[in-house]
Design an enzyme around this catalytic site. Structure first.
Site, PDB file in Angstrom:
ATOM      1  N   MET A  63      71.374 -59.678 -81.886  1.00 10.58           N
ATOM      2  CA  MET A  63      72.164 -59.264 -80.850  1.00 10.58           C
ATOM      3  C   MET A  63      71.271 -58.519 -79.815  1.00 10.58           C
ATOM      4  SD  MET A  63      74.008 -55.757 -82.416  1.00 10.58           S
ATOM      5  CE  MET A  63      75.427 -55.836 -81.519  1.00 10.58           C
ATOM      6  N   CYS A  64      71.855 -58.511 -78.509  1.00 12.33           N
ATOM      7  CA  CYS A  64      71.343 -57.620 -77.569  1.00 12.33           C
ATOM      8  C   CYS A  64      72.366 -57.260 -76.628  1.00 12.33           C
ATOM      9  CB  CYS A  64      70.308 -58.612 -76.428  1.00 12.33           C
ATOM     10  SG  CYS A  64      71.212 -59.955 -75.732  1.00 12.33           S
ATOM     11  N   ARG A  65      72.386 -57.073 -75.334  1.00 12.26           N
ATOM     12  CA  ARG A  65      73.220 -56.156 -74.733  1.00 12.26           C
ATOM     13  C   ARG A  65      74.728 -57.674 -74.351  1.00 12.26           C
ATOM     14  NH1 ARG A  65      74.381 -52.381 -70.712  1.00 12.26           N
ATOM     15  NH2 ARG A  65      75.957 -53.088 -69.165  1.00 12.26           N
ATOM     16  N   GLY A  67      73.856 -61.342 -75.135  1.00  9.19           N
ATOM     17  CA  GLY A  67      73.540 -62.433 -75.733  1.00  9.19           C
ATOM     18  C   GLY A  67      72.286 -63.417 -75.242  1.00  9.19           C
ATOM     19  N   ILE A  91      76.236 -56.608 -77.960  1.00  8.73           N
ATOM     20  CA  ILE A  91      76.775 -55.450 -77.888  1.00  8.73           C
ATOM     21  C   ILE A  91      78.094 -55.171 -76.987  1.00  8.73           C
ATOM     22  CG2 ILE A  91      75.337 -53.895 -76.645  1.00  8.73           C
ATOM     23  CD1 ILE A  91      75.320 -52.079 -79.144  1.00  8.73           C
TER      24      ILE A  91
END
Length: 112
Positions: A63-65, A67, A91
């Site tokens: 995961m990141c901010r 995708g 996220i």
């Protein structure tokens, strides 16, 4: 990387895999983003520091901010022969679906 494209996973399925102990939740955002807030079960490794060999033998939900960076990380992991999936929406989607975002001390965090 050889063009491997990691599959997508939604928040509910990702959470289920992690809660069942069947996958590691890996957050590849930068340190400042991690400190602001992250999923409680996540492990942190900024994308720039990702070493696929470290995750050999694991199933990884990345995961990141939103995708984008996590797709790059998940693709790199898949290209290295590691089972990895990208959390659709990152996220941002995690928090939008009511999941907790916390700081290291357990207080409420943000995904900014």
């Amino acid at each position: 990387m050889t063009g491997s494209v990691a599959p997508q996973i939604d928040v509910a399925d990702a959470e289920a895999l992690v809660n069942q102990g069947r996958a590691l939740l890996l957050d590849v955002r930068d340190d400042v983003e991690w400190v602001a807030g992250h999923a409680p079960a996540a492990t942190h490794c900024a994308l720039a520091e990702l070493t696929p060999e470290r995750y050999r033998g694991s199933t990884v939900v990345v995961m990141c901010r939103s995708g984008g960076r996590s797709q790059k990380a998940a693709d790199a992991l898949c290209a290295a022969g590691i089972t990895a999936v990208n959390l659709t929406g990152g996220i941002s989607a995690w928090q939008a679906t009511g999941r907790a975002v916390v700081r290291d001390d357990g207080s409420a965090g943000t995904f900014a």
